[in-house]
Design an enzyme around this catalytic site. Structure first.
Site, mmCIF file in Angstrom:
data_model
loop_
_atom_site.group_PDB
_atom_site.id
_atom_site.type_symbol
_atom_site.label_atom_id
_atom_site.label_comp_id
_atom_site.label_asym_id
_atom_site.label_seq_id
_atom_site.Cartn_x
_atom_site.Cartn_y
_atom_site.Cartn_z
ATOM 1 N N CYS A 1 32.562 74.120 -28.961
ATOM 2 C CA CYS A 1 33.746 73.257 -29.103
ATOM 3 C C CYS A 1 34.959 74.069 -29.529
ATOM 4 O O CYS A 1 35.122 74.396 -30.713
ATOM 5 C CB CYS A 1 33.457 72.155 -30.125
ATOM 6 S SG CYS A 1 34.860 71.049 -30.408
ATOM 7 N N CYS B 1 37.296 72.403 -32.016
ATOM 8 C CA CYS B 1 36.761 72.386 -33.386
ATOM 9 C C CYS B 1 36.940 73.734 -34.068
ATOM 10 O O CYS B 1 37.271 73.805 -35.250
ATOM 11 C CB CYS B 1 35.267 72.052 -33.379
ATOM 12 S SG CYS B 1 34.797 70.601 -32.437
ATOM 13 N N ASP B 2 36.683 74.818 -33.343
ATOM 14 C CA ASP B 2 36.503 76.132 -33.978
ATOM 15 C C ASP B 2 37.509 77.213 -33.586
ATOM 16 O O ASP B 2 37.437 78.331 -34.102
ATOM 17 C CB ASP B 2 35.084 76.644 -33.682
ATOM 18 C CG ASP B 2 34.017 75.718 -34.233
ATOM 19 O OD1 ASP B 2 34.261 75.111 -35.291
ATOM 20 O OD2 ASP B 2 32.939 75.603 -33.613
#
Length: 252
Positions: A70, A73-74
């Site tokens: 993701c 997300c990261d």
């Protein structure tokens, strides 16, 4: 904290796997892997989706320590670093393009010489100067250590079978997700061709009365914690309304 709140309001929590759900008649029978079963008038399915994996050495070992599925997300963890993205579809193009906002360099590894992604997504990625391409390559292993996480990937040139290591700081899988719906494959619950549960527009209702689906098990587009939580709220409210309607009918 959320579990404590649920318990405070009278919820029962069972840590177990669901083995089977019988939708043949209401109330529906939910059977757990330990043999325990429940009868329920409503069911909210929130089993999520799992990222497709390569099943190569280091992938599981460094999951969350440089290996991710993701970018939204990261990506911020890899500011000014070098990351690898594996894939050739729209998701891979989107992930790679998004990562260029943070990473110094993004290397996209793809097994073929052409992409499956839509033309506009291809053009956007191909025009991005921060993206380097490894055509006809695969990843054989992810290397690093417990302290620093991912440090290298082993690449295989599929045209001549040569193998070499490349220094990287992060590794992103973008080869799709698998909805966790295997227990519903032979049930009357409506799934799409990829296995995601089909819900009615602007709703979490499925084709079975009293059965609702929320989160990534029915969402293949956004796949974010905040959108999953939002549909979770929708599903809870719709289940509550469904039960209230049943009570009204019984009262009549």
């Amino acid at each position: 904290e959320m579990r404590k709140q649920a318990l405070r309001f009278g919820a029962e929590i069972h840590f177990s796997m669901i083995d089977h759900v019988d939708f043949s008649q209401a109330p529906y029978k939910v059977t757990l892997s330990d043999g325990t079963s429940f009868l329920t008038k409503t069911l909210v399915i929130s089993s999520g989706a799992s990222p497709r994996k390569l099943h190569i050495p280091g992938e599981q070992e460094f999951w969350g320590k440089g290996v991710s599925s993701c970018a939204t997300c990261d990506a911020a963890f890899f500011r000014d670093q070098h990351v690898v993205v594996v894939g050739g579809g729209d998701s891979a193009m989107e992930e790679a393009t998004f990562l260029t906002r943070f990473a110094e360099k993004v290397t996209l590894v793809h097994r073929r010489d052409d992409l499956r992604a839509s033309k506009i997504m291809q053009q956007r990625a191909l025009a991005n100067p921060k993206i380097e391409w490894k055509w006809s390559h695969s990843v054989a292993a992810i290397k690093g250590n417990p302290t620093d996480g991912v440090q290298k990937v082993t690449l295989v040139n599929l045209k001549d079978d040569s193998t070499y290591d490349m220094d990287v700081d992060g590794f992103f899988l973008a080869i799709g997700h698998i909805p966790n719906t295997s227990i519903f494959q032979d049930s009357p619950l409506e799934l799409d061709e990829e296995g995601y549960i089909i819900t009615k527009p602007d709703s979490t209702k499925t084709n079975i009365p009293g059965v609702f689906a929320v989160g990534d098990v029915q969402d293949k587009v956004y796949r974010q914690a905040i959108t999953a939580a939002g549909t979770g709220c929708m599903g809870a409210l719709e289940a509550e309304h469904f039960l209230a309607a049943l009570e009204d009918v019984a009262a009549e």
